[in-house]
Structures are given as C-alpha cells and as structure tokens.
Scaffold this motif. Structure first.
Motif, PDB file in Angstrom:
ATOM      1  N   THR A   2       0.847  -1.190   0.000  1.00 52.12           N
ATOM      2  CA  THR A   2       0.000   0.000   0.000  1.00 52.12           C
ATOM      3  C   THR A   2       0.880   1.237   0.000  1.00 52.12           C
ATOM      4  O   THR A   2       1.986   1.239   0.535  1.00 52.12           O
ATOM      5  N   THR A   3       0.365   2.277  -0.607  1.00 52.26           N
ATOM      6  CA  THR A   3       1.110   3.525  -0.697  1.00 52.26           C
ATOM      7  C   THR A   3       0.138   4.678  -0.877  1.00 52.26           C
ATOM      8  O   THR A   3      -1.006   4.470  -1.260  1.00 52.26           O
ATOM      9  N   THR A   4       0.585   5.876  -0.586  1.00 52.10           N
ATOM     10  CA  THR A   4      -0.180   7.074  -0.871  1.00 52.10           C
ATOM     11  C   THR A   4       0.456   7.725  -2.088  1.00 52.10           C
ATOM     12  O   THR A   4       1.660   8.001  -2.078  1.00 52.10           O
ATOM     13  N   PRO A   5      -0.317   7.960  -3.151  1.00 51.11           N
ATOM     14  CA  PRO A   5       0.271   8.536  -4.361  1.00 51.11           C
ATOM     15  C   PRO A   5       0.782   9.961  -4.153  1.00 51.11           C
ATOM     16  O   PRO A   5       0.358  10.651  -3.232  1.00 51.11           O
ATOM     17  N   SER A   6       1.675  10.382  -5.025  1.00 56.37           N
ATOM     18  CA  SER A   6       2.171  11.756  -4.995  1.00 56.37           C
ATOM     19  C   SER A   6       1.027  12.727  -5.240  1.00 56.37           C
ATOM     20  O   SER A   6       0.072  12.389  -5.950  1.00 56.37           O
ATOM     21  N   PRO A   7       1.106  13.952  -4.690  1.00 58.18           N
ATOM     22  CA  PRO A   7       0.028  14.924  -4.878  1.00 58.18           C
ATOM     23  C   PRO A   7      -0.148  15.299  -6.339  1.00 58.18           C
ATOM     24  O   PRO A   7       0.820  15.576  -7.041  1.00 58.18           O
ATOM     25  N   ASP A 116      -4.904  33.297   7.412  1.00 60.06           N
ATOM     26  CA  ASP A 116      -3.958  34.237   6.827  1.00 60.06           C
ATOM     27  C   ASP A 116      -4.580  35.634   6.796  1.00 60.06           C
ATOM     28  O   ASP A 116      -5.756  35.800   7.147  1.00 60.06           O
ATOM     29  N   PRO A 117      -3.835  36.666   6.384  1.00 58.60           N
ATOM     30  CA  PRO A 117      -4.367  38.032   6.377  1.00 58.60           C
ATOM     31  C   PRO A 117      -5.593  38.239   5.464  1.00 58.60           C
ATOM     32  O   PRO A 117      -6.336  39.197   5.654  1.00 58.60           O
ATOM     33  N   GLU A 118      -5.818  37.345   4.505  1.00 54.35           N
ATOM     34  CA  GLU A 118      -6.975  37.464   3.612  1.00 54.35           C
ATOM     35  C   GLU A 118      -8.205  36.761   4.173  1.00 54.35           C
ATOM     36  O   GLU A 118      -9.284  36.830   3.587  1.00 54.35           O
ATOM     37  N   GLY A 119      -8.045  36.025   5.283  1.00 52.82           N
ATOM     38  CA  GLY A 119      -9.174  35.327   5.891  1.00 52.82           C
ATOM     39  C   GLY A 119      -9.304  33.875   5.507  1.00 52.82           C
ATOM     40  O   GLY A 119     -10.260  33.202   5.904  1.00 52.82           O
ATOM     41  N   ASN A 120      -8.356  33.347   4.749  1.00 52.22           N
ATOM     42  CA  ASN A 120      -8.364  31.931   4.391  1.00 52.22           C
ATOM     43  C   ASN A 120      -7.935  31.097   5.591  1.00 52.22           C
ATOM     44  O   ASN A 120      -7.143  31.551   6.420  1.00 52.22           O
ATOM     45  N   THR A 121      -8.436  29.871   5.686  1.00 49.85           N
ATOM     46  CA  THR A 121      -8.079  28.985   6.796  1.00 49.85           C
ATOM     47  C   THR A 121      -7.176  27.872   6.296  1.00 49.85           C
ATOM     48  O   THR A 121      -7.493  27.202   5.314  1.00 49.85           O
ATOM     49  N   TRP A 122      -6.068  27.694   6.973  1.00 48.39           N
ATOM     50  CA  TRP A 122      -5.080  26.679   6.655  1.00 48.39           C
ATOM     51  C   TRP A 122      -5.046  25.672   7.793  1.00 48.39           C
ATOM     52  O   TRP A 122      -4.775  26.036   8.933  1.00 48.39           O
ATOM     53  N   TYR A 123      -5.358  24.426   7.491  1.00 52.39           N
ATOM     54  CA  TYR A 123      -5.286  23.349   8.467  1.00 52.39           C
ATOM     55  C   TYR A 123      -3.985  22.607   8.224  1.00 52.39           C
ATOM     56  O   TYR A 123      -3.679  22.228   7.087  1.00 52.39           O
ATOM     57  N   PHE A 124      -3.202  22.417   9.266  1.00 56.25           N
ATOM     58  CA  PHE A 124      -1.940  21.697   9.178  1.00 56.25           C
ATOM     59  C   PHE A 124      -2.014  20.503  10.110  1.00 56.25           C
ATOM     60  O   PHE A 124      -2.502  20.617  11.239  1.00 56.25           O
ATOM     61  N   GLY A 125      -1.541  19.354   9.642  1.00 54.68           N
ATOM     62  CA  GLY A 125      -1.565  18.176  10.488  1.00 54.68           C
ATOM     63  C   GLY A 125      -0.676  17.072   9.966  1.00 54.68           C
ATOM     64  O   GLY A 125      -0.173  17.117   8.836  1.00 54.68           O
ATOM     65  N   THR A 126      -0.501  16.072  10.784  1.00 55.05           N
ATOM     66  CA  THR A 126       0.405  14.974  10.454  1.00 55.05           C
ATOM     67  C   THR A 126      -0.294  13.813   9.753  1.00 55.05           C
ATOM     68  O   THR A 126       0.369  12.860   9.348  1.00 55.05           O
ATOM     69  N   TYR A 127      -1.605  13.879   9.580  1.00 56.39           N
ATOM     70  CA  TYR A 127      -2.339  12.789   8.919  1.00 56.39           C
ATOM     71  C   TYR A 127      -2.143  12.872   7.408  1.00 56.39           C
ATOM     72  O   TYR A 127      -2.566  13.842   6.773  1.00 56.39           O
ATOM     73  N   PRO A 128      -1.499  11.867   6.783  1.00 55.08           N
ATOM     74  CA  PRO A 128      -1.194  11.942   5.349  1.00 55.08           C
ATOM     75  C   PRO A 128      -2.310  11.408   4.443  1.00 55.08           C
ATOM     76  O   PRO A 128      -2.110  11.311   3.235  1.00 55.08           O
ATOM     77  N   GLY A 129      -3.428  11.053   4.997  1.00 61.76           N
ATOM     78  CA  GLY A 129      -4.496  10.449   4.198  1.00 61.76           C
ATOM     79  C   GLY A 129      -4.412   8.934   4.296  1.00 61.76           C
ATOM     80  O   GLY A 129      -3.376   8.377   4.649  1.00 61.76           O
ATOM     81  N   ALA A 130      -5.529   8.315   3.993  1.00 63.29           N
ATOM     82  CA  ALA A 130      -5.587   6.843   4.076  1.00 63.29           C
ATOM     83  C   ALA A 130      -4.744   6.212   2.973  1.00 63.29           C
ATOM     84  O   ALA A 130      -4.700   6.707   1.841  1.00 63.29           O
ATOM     85  N   HIS A 131      -4.069   5.149   3.301  1.00 63.86           N
ATOM     86  CA  HIS A 131      -3.309   4.400   2.298  1.00 63.86           C
ATOM     87  C   HIS A 131      -4.284   3.661   1.406  1.00 63.86           C
ATOM     88  O   HIS A 131      -5.334   3.211   1.835  1.00 63.86           O
ATOM     89  N   ARG A 132      -3.928   3.570   0.143  1.00 58.09           N
ATOM     90  CA  ARG A 132      -4.782   2.881  -0.817  1.00 58.09           C
ATOM     91  C   ARG A 132      -4.020   1.712  -1.429  1.00 58.09           C
ATOM     92  O   ARG A 132      -2.813   1.799  -1.642  1.00 58.09           O
ATOM     93  N   ALA A 133      -4.737   0.658  -1.715  1.00 55.37           N
ATOM     94  CA  ALA A 133      -4.121  -0.504  -2.351  1.00 55.37           C
ATOM     95  C   ALA A 133      -3.722  -0.152  -3.777  1.00 55.37           C
ATOM     96  O   ALA A 133      -4.416   0.584  -4.477  1.00 55.37           O
TER      97      ALA A 133
END
Length: 135
Positions: A2-7, A116-133
C-alpha cells in the motif's frame, strides 16, 4: 503493498493582495514561491510549493468573469512527523491568527489551524491520508 500517491491536486484561490499573501505564506508557513506570472501589478498565475510535496496556485482577485471570491479558501496541508510543533510556533510568530490550537485528533493526527491576512483557513496536520491498495 500500500502507498499514498504523490500529490496531483493543487488547490487554487485568489487574493486581494496576491503578492502580500504569497510573502506571508512563505514567511509564516514555509511555502516556497516557484512561479509567478505578473503584469502591471496583477498576479495572473503563481505557484507556491509545499516542500514535502504538492502546493497551491493563486492569483490576484480581478473582474474577469470567473466566479471566484476571496477569503473563503481552506485546505489541509500534511506536515511531516516531528515538525508540526515548530510550524505552529513559526505561524504564530509570523502573525498568523491561530484559529485552532495544536491538538491530537481522535485518529492520532497532530493538527492546528491558522488564518492568513486574507481570511483563508489553513489546516496543518500529520495525517497523510488513508493508504490505498495499488496493483
């Protein structure tokens, strides 16, 4: 195996002050400016890379017939294990509005959120997404 594909999905948005927002995203969060096509003070297309992979695309808000608003953007950015605390400190130190303090989620990710200064919300976290077969 299993792997997570490149963005291969790049969120896009517009900003009232695209150049200013780009500088903030580099300073506060560590994005890297890779491309900026600008003419007469209008950013037509810019790319900010996220060093571990992927990135965002943005441009100046302008009346070009496209229904794109400013300040309502949000996305989740994966941060490598062991780096989330330093990123939260960096964001706070650069003046980002921390909207959700650093915490551990019920699925084990360490997350925080900032605006950010424009009002956008940025979520940062360590969860890389579910692995896919893969086949």
């Amino acid at each position: 195996m299993t792997t997570t594909p490149s963005p291969s999905v790049w969120p896009t948005f517009r900003a009232r002050d695209a150049r200013g927002l780009m500088a903030f995203l580099v300073s506060a969060f560590g994005f890297e400016e890779t491309v900026c096509h600008e003419q007469d003070g209008v950013v037509h297309h810019a790319e900010l890379a996220w060093p571990p992979g992927g990135g965002v695309m943005l441009g100046s808000a302008r009346d070009d017939g496209k229904a794109v608003t400013t300040g309502g953007f949000s996305c989740y950015v994966v941060v490598p294990e062991g780096q989330i605390e330093a990123l939260a400190e960096r964001a706070w130190g650069a003046g980002a509005t921390i909207s959700t303090e650093l915490h551990v989620t019920d699925y084990g990710s360490k997350d925080f959120a900032a605006r950010d200064p424009e009002g956008n919300t940025w979520y940062f976290g360590t969860y890389p997404g579910a692995h896919r077969a893969t086949s």
